[in-house]
Write an enzyme that holds these catalytic residues in place. Structure first.
Site, PDB file in Angstrom:
ATOM      1  N   GLY A  66     200.981  16.380  59.199  1.00  0.00           N
ATOM      2  CA  GLY A  66     200.486  15.099  59.681  1.00  0.00           C
ATOM      3  C   GLY A  66     199.038  15.094  60.541  1.00  0.00           C
ATOM      4  O   GLY A  66     198.994  16.315  61.024  1.00  0.00           O
ATOM      5  N   CYS A  93     203.381  22.546  58.315  1.00  0.00           N
ATOM      6  CA  CYS A  93     202.235  22.073  59.075  1.00  0.00           C
ATOM      7  C   CYS A  93     202.477  21.488  60.339  1.00  0.00           C
ATOM      8  O   CYS A  93     203.405  22.108  61.056  1.00  0.00           O
ATOM      9  CB  CYS A  93     201.397  21.410  58.198  1.00  0.00           C
ATOM     10  SG  CYS A  93     199.836  21.339  59.165  1.00  0.00           S
ATOM     11  N   TYR A  94     202.355  20.333  60.541  1.00  0.00           N
ATOM     12  CA  TYR A  94     202.810  19.524  61.793  1.00  0.00           C
ATOM     13  C   TYR A  94     204.374  19.437  61.989  1.00  0.00           C
ATOM     14  O   TYR A  94     205.199  19.736  62.923  1.00  0.00           O
ATOM     15  CB  TYR A  94     202.126  18.212  61.752  1.00  0.00           C
ATOM     16  CG  TYR A  94     202.687  17.360  62.867  1.00  0.00           C
ATOM     17  CD1 TYR A  94     202.305  17.507  64.156  1.00  0.00           C
ATOM     18  CD2 TYR A  94     203.471  16.205  62.879  1.00  0.00           C
ATOM     19  CE1 TYR A  94     202.593  16.802  65.385  1.00  0.00           C
ATOM     20  CE2 TYR A  94     203.970  15.435  63.831  1.00  0.00           C
ATOM     21  CZ  TYR A  94     203.447  15.727  64.871  1.00  0.00           C
ATOM     22  OH  TYR A  94     203.789  15.043  66.234  1.00  0.00           O
ATOM     23  N   HIS A 179     200.424  24.384  53.370  1.00  0.00           N
ATOM     24  CA  HIS A 179     200.870  23.466  52.470  1.00  0.00           C
ATOM     25  C   HIS A 179     201.272  24.010  51.136  1.00  0.00           C
ATOM     26  O   HIS A 179     200.520  24.186  50.387  1.00  0.00           O
ATOM     27  CB  HIS A 179     199.773  22.323  52.418  1.00  0.00           C
ATOM     28  CG  HIS A 179     199.398  21.771  53.548  1.00  0.00           C
ATOM     29  ND1 HIS A 179     199.969  20.510  53.827  1.00  0.00           N
ATOM     30  CD2 HIS A 179     198.486  21.874  54.540  1.00  0.00           C
ATOM     31  CE1 HIS A 179     199.605  20.114  54.918  1.00  0.00           C
ATOM     32  NE2 HIS A 179     198.761  20.887  55.452  1.00  0.00           N
ATOM     33  N   GLU A 181     202.540  21.992  49.097  1.00  0.00           N
ATOM     34  CA  GLU A 181     202.473  21.126  47.843  1.00  0.00           C
ATOM     35  C   GLU A 181     201.207  21.020  47.303  1.00  0.00           C
ATOM     36  O   GLU A 181     201.027  20.364  46.212  1.00  0.00           O
ATOM     37  CB  GLU A 181     202.787  19.740  48.635  1.00  0.00           C
ATOM     38  CG  GLU A 181     201.854  19.185  49.755  1.00  0.00           C
ATOM     39  CD  GLU A 181     202.027  20.003  50.901  1.00  0.00           C
ATOM     40  OE1 GLU A 181     202.562  20.735  51.284  1.00  0.00           O
ATOM     41  OE2 GLU A 181     201.243  19.394  51.999  1.00  0.00           O
ATOM     42  N   ASP A 237     198.652   0.878  36.406  1.00  0.00           N
ATOM     43  CA  ASP A 237     200.176   0.486  37.308  1.00  0.00           C
ATOM     44  C   ASP A 237     200.490  -1.055  36.809  1.00  0.00           C
ATOM     45  O   ASP A 237     201.411  -1.282  36.497  1.00  0.00           O
ATOM     46  CB  ASP A 237     199.926   0.579  38.670  1.00  0.00           C
ATOM     47  CG  ASP A 237     199.628   1.853  39.420  1.00  0.00           C
ATOM     48  OD1 ASP A 237     199.860   2.837  38.543  1.00  0.00           O
ATOM     49  OD2 ASP A 237     199.235   1.974  40.266  1.00  0.00           O
ATOM     50  N   LYS A 383     202.380   7.694  40.220  1.00  0.00           N
ATOM     51  CA  LYS A 383     201.709   7.533  39.214  1.00  0.00           C
ATOM     52  C   LYS A 383     201.855   8.268  37.736  1.00  0.00           C
ATOM     53  O   LYS A 383     201.817   7.542  36.697  1.00  0.00           O
ATOM     54  CB  LYS A 383     200.219   8.168  39.437  1.00  0.00           C
ATOM     55  CG  LYS A 383     199.086   7.422  38.674  1.00  0.00           C
ATOM     56  CD  LYS A 383     198.769   6.121  39.124  1.00  0.00           C
ATOM     57  CE  LYS A 383     197.506   5.578  38.505  1.00  0.00           C
ATOM     58  NZ  LYS A 383     197.267   4.194  39.219  1.00  0.00           N
TER      59      LYS A 383
END
Ligand code: XMP
Length: 599
Positions: A66, A93-94, A179, A181, A237, A383
């Site tokens: 974050g 990370c954070y 990260h 991800e 969506d 999504k």
């Protein structure tokens, strides 16, 4: 958080999440949960301060990265009991810094940020590194872990400051500074797999198509004998949510209203109409609101002011429709295409939140929500999962494959200027008196644009643009000249706002680009291809066009895609045939430091 009755999670027979991602406000939080779902495991996102007692049943918890610093008062934190709860933890990370601090390690304030690629070398094997010995990684941080907590070991190095990774495998506690991800971390999937399966022992339980019958059943249960109406946007969506209701309730009971803002791409309304006809919609209405939106944008030049005006105009149009169609009587409920990231306040991009918040705040809609008269069948899904549901329901494939398009439409690609100003020659090219939005770390910037007097090429993208945006604090974006009617030095920025005439020029240019991309197949090489209009040129041809083709996985980071030289020459020629267009540029800026949209 909403108090509607979502067709999701605890209200239906959909299982409880095995992995929870704690949200410390980072832009990648949802991406982590999505990656876990990609592994076939149900993951959700919860606020970082969620009590440890509510997380005891989870197989594992991931603490996200974050924008905060543990040195700032009021920074996002976790329940201190979590680190001793016995639930396996992975801090990213954070989240890595939070873990270190709670467990007695040392965090240091960074002197400068580290953003971008680095190289990870595993120095000590542990279950997180199963099958990983080194990897390219992606860093985006300021503070660092300077000393690991008692019982922890440093398990990897990255050549940059601070502890790259630490673990206490016996207590199943892991922290990583990078990260996993984002796709730029090559071994990211493997590392998450190691955590989710190897360390947490999660099982595969997440399958989209198997969930559709339960979703339809839930729609019938919530709707009872009432009809459903949607404000459809032509986006994936709302169309998929609409189609789910159509299948569950039948065409007589489901209405779609499409607001034509006048800020849409060429032929958009006709295209959306044809898709809904193909889906079997019998009640599809178009509300012509172009004049209202243009009026709301009159005189505005600031990006946030434009976004706000558009959001507020949506509110007014929705209220007008709600009143005129008598939708507020007891026979109607509102359907919305809200997807999972939209339900978490700090998630998603700040800009898209802004617009969506406005939509949800309409007084009439608020009244419907408060009386439970709302149905949101997609609140559990991301999504790509929504696309999968759409495919299962027979939504046409080209529609599902459409590039994302921002809610505020072409207005945020039509740049404005309060006053006239000349370009400033610089050693590299020209500093344009035009500002655009960018992002570094998690912080937004609003800076000038540097135009290079050279054609776009690899060197410009990979070396010149990153060097310039790193070294100069006055710019966040670099563009290259593809072709122009006059030399760049003769150009000025003209005073300009969003007008019908300028939108026509942009729509024309955007249409030329889209047609060309379909012709050449370039459409399939990019994730999105915004075309931006700048009020830059000479008298008689006072507009310039910037091409912004990018590849991305989710819009959070993006890489510039270079078009073949011969194609670019041809496309530039076609664009310069438009009388108002004085020049064509190519955006060389990755995200970060530039955002995908210019505003
Ligand atoms: P940025 O410009 O932040 O965009 O790099 C990331 C992605 O989000 C889209 N975008 C929006 N989508 N409403 C939307 O529905 C918005 O206000 C909005 N702003 C940006 C953008 O097109 C890109 O795909």
């Amino acid at each position: 958080m909403r108090n509607s009755e979502p067709v999701s999670g605890k209200h239906s027979n959909i299982s409880t999440p095995q992995i929870t991602v704690l949200d410390t406000g980072g832009q990648y939080t949802h991406l982590i949960a999505r990656r876990v779902r990609d592994l076939g495991v149900y993951a959700d996102v919860q606020p970082s301060e969620t009590p440890a007692s509510e997380l005891r049943a989870r197989k594992g918890v991931i603490i996200s990265g974050g924008p905060g610093s543990v040195f700032e008062a009021g920074c996002p934190d976790i329940d201190p009991d979590l680190v001793t709860s016995g639930v396996p933890l992975l801090g990213i990370c954070y989240g890595h810094q939070l873990l270190a601090r709670h467990l007695g390690g040392k965090v240091e304030r960074g002197t400068r940020g580290e953003y971008g690629p680095a190289h990870l070398t595993v120095t000590e094997q542990d279950p997180l590194w199963n099958g990983v010995s080194e990897s390219q990684i992606w860093m985006s941080h300021f503070d660092t872990v300077a000393a690991v907590p008692p019982g922890f070991r440093v398990t990897a190095s990255s050549g940059v400051s601070g502890v790259a990774a630490m673990s206490d495998p016996a207590r199943r506690l892991f922290g990583i500074q990078f990260h996993p991800e984002v796709v730029h971390t090559r071994a990211g999937r493997r590392i998450l797999e190691n955590f989710v399966f190897g360390i947490c022992g999660a099982e595969r339980d997440w399958n989209i198509s198997q969930r559709i019958p339960a979703l339809e059943e839930e729609i019938r249960r919530i709707a009872r004998d009432r009809n459903v109406f949607f404000f459809v946007s032509g986006g994936v969506d709302s169309t998929v949510a609409y189609t789910l209701c159509l299948r569950a309730l039948g065409p007589e009971r489901v209405y779609g209203i499409y607001v034509d803002t006048g800020l849409m791409r060429k032929n958009e309304t006709a295209f959306v109409r044809s898709v809904f006809a193909e889906l079997g919609a019998t009640h599809f209405l178009v509300d012509e609101a172009e004049a209202e939106f243009l009026h709301a944008l009159e005189g505005l030049t600031d990006p946030e002011a434009k976004r706000l005006a558009i959001g507020e105009q949506f509110v007014r149009v929705q209220e007008r429709i709600l009143a005129s169609e008598h939708f507020l009587d007891g026979h109607w409920i509102l359907g919305q295409g809200t997807i999972y990231p939209d339900t978490i306040e700090s998630g998603g991009t700040a800009k898209s939140d802004l617009i969506k918040t406005h939509h949800n705040r309409v007084a009439g809609i608020q009244a419907l929500i408060e009386s439970g008269r709302i149905i949101e069948p997609l609140t559990s899904f991301y999504k790509d999962e929504v696309r999968e549901i759409g495919r299962e329901l027979g939504v046409p494939a080209p529609f599902l494959a459409r590039h994302p398009f921002p809610g505020p439409g072409l207005a945020i690609r039509c740049l404005c200027s309060r006053s006239r100003a000349a370009v400033v020659a610089s050693s590299e090219g020209a500093l344009l008196p035009v500002r655009s939005v960018g992002v570094q770390g998690d912080v937004r910037s609003y800076r000038q644009v540097l135009a290079l007097n050279r054609a776009p090429d690899r060197e410009g993208i990979e070396s010149i643009a990153p060097t310039l945006t790193n070294e100069r604090s006055d710019i966040n974006r670099v563009i290259a000249l593809c072709g122009s009617k006059e030399p760049l030095e003769a150009f000025s920025v003209f005073a300009a706002t969003v007008t019908k005439q300028r939108l026509e020029v942009l729509r024309e240019a955007d249409g030329i680009v889209r047609e060309f991309c379909l012709e050449t197949g370039f459409e399939n090489q990019v994730w999105q291809f915004p075309v931006v209009l700048l009020p830059l040129g000479v008298a008689g041809a006072s507009e310039s066009v910037v091409l912004r083709p990018i590849s991305s996985v989710d819009g959070m980071t993006a890489d510039v895609v270079l078009m073949a030289e011969a194609h670019l020459t041809e496309l530039t020629k076609r664009l310069l045939n438009v009388p108002d267009i004085a020049a064509v540029f190519y955006d060389l800026t990755h995200k970060p430091p530039g955002t995908i949209e210019w505003e």
